[in-house]
Motif scaffolding. Structure first.
Motif, PDB file in Angstrom:
ATOM      1  N   ALA A 175       0.815  -1.210   0.000  1.00 24.64           N
ATOM      2  CA  ALA A 175       0.000   0.000   0.000  1.00 24.64           C
ATOM      3  C   ALA A 175       0.851   1.263   0.000  1.00 24.64           C
ATOM      4  O   ALA A 175       0.442   2.298  -0.548  1.00 24.64           O
ATOM      5  N   LYS A 176       2.024   1.203   0.592  1.00 23.13           N
ATOM      6  CA  LYS A 176       2.879   2.388   0.661  1.00 23.13           C
ATOM      7  C   LYS A 176       3.783   2.535  -0.563  1.00 23.13           C
ATOM      8  O   LYS A 176       3.940   3.634  -1.121  1.00 23.13           O
ATOM      9  N   TYR A 177       4.401   1.417  -0.981  1.00 23.31           N
ATOM     10  CA  TYR A 177       5.430   1.521  -2.015  1.00 23.31           C
ATOM     11  C   TYR A 177       5.170   0.624  -3.218  1.00 23.31           C
ATOM     12  O   TYR A 177       5.831   0.799  -4.254  1.00 23.31           O
ATOM     13  N   GLY A 178       4.250  -0.355  -3.088  1.00 20.79           N
ATOM     14  CA  GLY A 178       4.101  -1.349  -4.141  1.00 20.79           C
ATOM     15  C   GLY A 178       2.878  -1.143  -4.999  1.00 20.79           C
ATOM     16  O   GLY A 178       2.430  -0.024  -5.268  1.00 20.79           O
ATOM     17  N   ALA A 179       2.282  -2.289  -5.420  1.00 18.82           N
ATOM     18  CA  ALA A 179       1.228  -2.260  -6.435  1.00 18.82           C
ATOM     19  C   ALA A 179      -0.029  -1.554  -5.955  1.00 18.82           C
ATOM     20  O   ALA A 179      -0.777  -0.994  -6.769  1.00 18.82           O
ATOM     21  N   MET A 180      -0.318  -1.580  -4.646  1.00 20.19           N
ATOM     22  CA  MET A 180      -1.536  -0.931  -4.162  1.00 20.19           C
ATOM     23  C   MET A 180      -1.361   0.577  -3.995  1.00 20.19           C
ATOM     24  O   MET A 180      -2.301   1.269  -3.640  1.00 20.19           O
ATOM     25  N   SER A 181      -0.160   1.092  -4.232  1.00 17.55           N
ATOM     26  CA  SER A 181       0.061   2.543  -4.092  1.00 17.55           C
ATOM     27  C   SER A 181      -0.322   3.327  -5.341  1.00 17.55           C
ATOM     28  O   SER A 181      -0.332   4.560  -5.322  1.00 17.55           O
ATOM     29  N   VAL A 182      -0.635   2.652  -6.446  1.00 20.30           N
ATOM     30  CA  VAL A 182      -1.002   3.332  -7.698  1.00 20.30           C
ATOM     31  C   VAL A 182      -2.286   2.727  -8.236  1.00 20.30           C
ATOM     32  O   VAL A 182      -2.654   1.588  -7.907  1.00 20.30           O
ATOM     33  N   THR A 183      -2.972   3.480  -9.075  1.00 21.44           N
ATOM     34  CA  THR A 183      -4.195   2.987  -9.709  1.00 21.44           C
ATOM     35  C   THR A 183      -3.822   1.941 -10.749  1.00 21.44           C
ATOM     36  O   THR A 183      -2.896   2.135 -11.548  1.00 21.44           O
ATOM     37  N   GLY A 184      -4.541   0.848 -10.757  1.00 26.71           N
ATOM     38  CA  GLY A 184      -4.293  -0.200 -11.732  1.00 26.71           C
ATOM     39  C   GLY A 184      -3.365  -1.284 -11.242  1.00 26.71           C
ATOM     40  O   GLY A 184      -3.165  -2.277 -11.961  1.00 26.71           O
ATOM     41  N   GLY A 185      -2.750  -1.119 -10.081  1.00 25.31           N
ATOM     42  CA  GLY A 185      -1.867  -2.155  -9.563  1.00 25.31           C
ATOM     43  C   GLY A 185      -2.651  -3.373  -9.088  1.00 25.31           C
ATOM     44  O   GLY A 185      -3.816  -3.266  -8.688  1.00 25.31           O
ATOM     45  N   GLN A 186      -2.030  -4.522  -9.152  1.00 29.38           N
ATOM     46  CA  GLN A 186      -2.694  -5.776  -8.782  1.00 29.38           C
ATOM     47  C   GLN A 186      -1.840  -6.527  -7.754  1.00 29.38           C
ATOM     48  O   GLN A 186      -0.616  -6.626  -7.903  1.00 29.38           O
ATOM     49  N   VAL A 187      -2.535  -7.074  -6.751  1.00 31.82           N
ATOM     50  CA  VAL A 187      -1.878  -7.899  -5.739  1.00 31.82           C
ATOM     51  C   VAL A 187      -2.675  -9.189  -5.588  1.00 31.82           C
ATOM     52  O   VAL A 187      -3.906  -9.150  -5.421  1.00 31.82           O
ATOM     53  N   GLY A 247       2.690  -1.999 -10.393  1.00 32.99           N
ATOM     54  CA  GLY A 247       3.068  -0.930  -9.489  1.00 32.99           C
ATOM     55  C   GLY A 247       4.327  -0.218  -9.936  1.00 32.99           C
ATOM     56  O   GLY A 247       4.850  -0.464 -11.040  1.00 32.99           O
ATOM     57  N   PRO A 248       4.856   0.649  -9.113  1.00 32.66           N
ATOM     58  CA  PRO A 248       6.122   1.320  -9.443  1.00 32.66           C
ATOM     59  C   PRO A 248       7.247   0.311  -9.587  1.00 32.66           C
ATOM     60  O   PRO A 248       7.187  -0.796  -9.046  1.00 32.66           O
ATOM     61  N   PRO A 249       8.297   0.671 -10.323  1.00 34.02           N
ATOM     62  CA  PRO A 249       9.440  -0.244 -10.450  1.00 34.02           C
ATOM     63  C   PRO A 249      10.005  -0.573  -9.071  1.00 34.02           C
ATOM     64  O   PRO A 249      10.120   0.281  -8.198  1.00 34.02           O
ATOM     65  N   VAL A 250      10.365  -1.832  -8.897  1.00 32.22           N
ATOM     66  CA  VAL A 250      10.865  -2.298  -7.602  1.00 32.22           C
ATOM     67  C   VAL A 250      12.349  -2.006  -7.501  1.00 32.22           C
ATOM     68  O   VAL A 250      13.129  -2.336  -8.405  1.00 32.22           O
ATOM     69  N   ALA A 251      12.716  -1.360  -6.408  1.00 37.96           N
ATOM     70  CA  ALA A 251      14.127  -1.064  -6.174  1.00 37.96           C
ATOM     71  C   ALA A 251      14.841  -2.303  -5.662  1.00 37.96           C
ATOM     72  O   ALA A 251      14.215  -3.208  -5.101  1.00 37.96           O
ATOM     73  N   PRO A 252      16.147  -2.363  -5.861  1.00 41.14           N
ATOM     74  CA  PRO A 252      16.906  -3.518  -5.341  1.00 41.14           C
ATOM     75  C   PRO A 252      16.741  -3.599  -3.820  1.00 41.14           C
ATOM     76  O   PRO A 252      16.485  -2.599  -3.152  1.00 41.14           O
ATOM     77  N   PRO A 253      16.899  -4.781  -3.271  1.00 43.91           N
ATOM     78  CA  PRO A 253      16.729  -4.926  -1.814  1.00 43.91           C
ATOM     79  C   PRO A 253      17.799  -4.147  -1.074  1.00 43.91           C
ATOM     80  O   PRO A 253      18.934  -4.044  -1.530  1.00 43.91           O
TER      81      PRO A 253
END
Length: 583
Positions: free
Chosen positions: A494-506, A527-533
């Motif tokens: 919800a903060k950084y991943g797919a649920m933080s933008v419209t159209g994201g899927q989890v 969602g937004p591009p995933v940063a390296p760990p």
């Protein structure tokens, strides 16, 4: 002519002789005296039996009242816990609303307020029905007052949020008035529980003494009845011998004495036969001379059939426990003794309290016993100890989990108070959802479906969850950890991943393998591009690894930080209701 001196002397001497020689009373008068004496003794024996029966009845009634008072005290202590629980529920819901401003928390808050007031009113009414200890009613009144003050403080904080904004609310919270009132209410409830527990303990001790005295009286009554029966038999034999010698008066007196003894023995036999416990009289060889219906039915036999049998014949599995104590009592008459014996009947173990005392009349020694079934009492004591142990264990686990969450959340907040309140509040709410789920199931097992619903409930349909292969059962601690782990994944999405933008899927999917393990796949796309760990693993990742840790030391949660979205595969071994996380 005047009498001479010699005549006067003879007359005086003969008069003195007449006065100094009493006539023996007629035989009929002696018989009447003996009858009057024996009638008086009979009336005294009847009065003794009646007084003893009344004393036993009064003792049983008093013990019954003590048991009822003890139950009222237990109910009062439990009601105090209900008041504190309702206050805690209202406070938790209010804090949830302050942190999230979500209206569903107001529903729980209003329910907690209503429940707290109703519970406090019930507490007062129950306290009014308890006669002792005297301070219980006053302490219940103080707890009711603290409840009203605490509810007023909660409402004032909500009013400040609505009318003056968050700043004024924070000022009110920092006064610690709410925490002080809650601590005082908990302390008052603890004192009330302590006083009721002490009063209940005293009543149990007093009830035990009263029951022992009542049983002692019954034993004395039964022993006296048996002794009188033996005396009556001896008198009857003596009367028969006297009758053979032709003394009709002695024969009539023996018949009268036998009738009075029979009447007294009949009264004692009535108490013996109707007593609500087992009674028996044994001879020096531990053979049953008399046994009442209660004890005969407990041995699954008939009263007459068991006369003449030994303890070893009647109860061979108890003979080893009873033989030595009974023989010690026969060697030392007059002492009331008590032992507790146990017998396995199928899958059940029953316990009996055995009071016994030997009485000696001449060369004859008899043993009178009273048997009381205390199996239910032992079971209640065991259930109470088990519940207390389970409660302490759960409280320790909850406190340890909350302490760990607080410490790790503060470490990850880098000293930012607002960030800490937000993260810690969210994790506490996830833990509360898990607690509600476990409470509804009696803290035994929880299905994986219910666990996933409790973890992802706040996000609704934003997470698509589905499983295959049956609904696995998780133990309480395992379910708690899975809820917290899935909460961390959803919060991150919800903060950084797919649920933080419209159209994201989890999506969360799972299936059960042939060996009983469950494979769960968490996948984010759109969602937004995933940063390296990051180089250092955060608390959320550590919590997820702990929830799915394996006993063989391997990681059961594998993270894939692909650019198109985070994927996590988790392997879980359901423990089917035992404590601990999956292996």
């Amino acid at each position: 002519m005047l009498p001479s001196a010699t005549d006067r002397l003879l007359q005086d001497g003969s008069g003195a002789l007449e006065q100094s020689t009493p006539f023996p009373p007629p035989p009929g008068e002696r018989t009447m005296r003996r009858r009057a004496l024996r009638s008086g003794l009979g009336l005294a024996a009847i009065a003794f039996f009646a007084g003893t029966a009344l004393a036993v009845g009064a003792g049983i009634w008093t013990v019954t009242e003590d048991i009822r008072t003890t139950r009222r005290l237990d109910a009062l202590a439990l009601q105090a816990e209900v008041v504190i629980g309702q206050l805690r529920e209202a406070e938790t819901a209010q804090r949830g609303y302050l942190l999230t401003v979500q209206p569903e928390y107001l529903v729980s808050y209003n329910a907690g307020v209503t429940g707290a007031r109703a519970a406090a009113s019930t507490l007062l009414s129950r306290a009014a029905g308890v006669r002792q200890p005297v301070g219980v009613a006053a302490r219940a009144e103080r707890l009711r007052g603290l409840t009203d003050l605490k509810l007023a403080e909660l409402e004032a904080t909500l009013t400040a949020l609505r009318t003056q904004g968050p700043e004024a609310t924070i000022v009110l919270i920092r006064t610690d008035e709410g925490r002080r009132l809650m601590d005082e209410a908990r302390n008052e409830a603890g004192l009330l529980r302590g006083e009721t527990a002490e009063a209940a303990r005293r009543l149990q001790i007093a009830g035990g003494w009263r029951m022992a005295l009542a049983l002692g009286a019954v034993l004395g009554l039964a022993s006296l009845g048996a002794t009188m029966l033996l005396v009556a038999l001896r008198r009857s034999r003596a009367s028969a011998d006297a009758a053979l010698e032709g003394t009709r008066a002695a024969e009539a007196e023996a018949i009268s004495a036998g009738a009075r003894a029979t009447e007294a023995t009949a009264r004692a036999s009535g108490v013996f036969a109707t007593a609500p416990l087992g009674l028996a009289v044994l001879d020096a060889d531990l053979r049953f001379l008399a046994i009442n219906p209660w004890l005969a039915e407990a041995q699954e036999g008939q009263t007459k059939a068991q006369i003449g049998m030994t303890v070893a014949d009647l109860a061979p599995d108890l003979a080893e426990q009873l033989d030595q104590p009974f023989r010690e009592a026969l060697a030392n008459p007059g002492l009331l003794r008590e032992i507790v014996v146990a017998r396995n009947i199928g899958a059940t173990t029953r316990h009996w309290r055995v009071l016994h005392r030997a009485e000696q009349a001449g060369y004859t020694v008899t043993l009178t016993i009273a048997v009381q079934d205390i199996t239910d009492q032992r079971a209640l004591e065991g259930e109470r100890d088990l519940l207390l142990f389970e409660l302490k264990h759960r409280v320790k686990n909850v406190l340890a989990t909350v302490q760990a969450l607080a410490g790790q959340t503060w470490a990850g907040a880098d000293g930012n108070g607002e960030r800490f309140i937000e993260a810690f509040g969210a994790r506490l709410r996830a833990m509360a959802r898990a607690q509600d789920m476990l409470n509804s199931g009696g803290w035994t097992t929880s299905t994986l479906n219910d666990t996933v619903s409790a973890a992802l409930g706040p996000w609704g349909e934003a997470v698509v969850a589905a499983g295959e292969g049956g609904d696995a059962l998780l133990g309480p601690q395992q379910a708690m950890m899975v809820v917290l782990a899935l909460h961390e994944l959803a919060t991150n999405a919800a903060k950084y991943g797919a649920m933080s933008v419209t159209g994201g899927q989890v999506t969360l999917s799972w299936l059960t393998t042939d060996d009983g393990d469950v494979l769960l796949d968490w996948q984010e796309r759109g969602g937004p591009p995933v940063a390296p760990p990051p180089g250092r693993r955060g608390f959320g990742s550590a919590l997820i690894q702990a929830a799915f840790a394996r006993y063989d030391g391997q990681d059961a949660a594998v993270f894939d930080f692909a650019p198109e979205g985070l994927s996590v595969r988790m392997r879980l071994t359901p423990n089917g209701g035992s404590e601990g996380t999956g292996s």
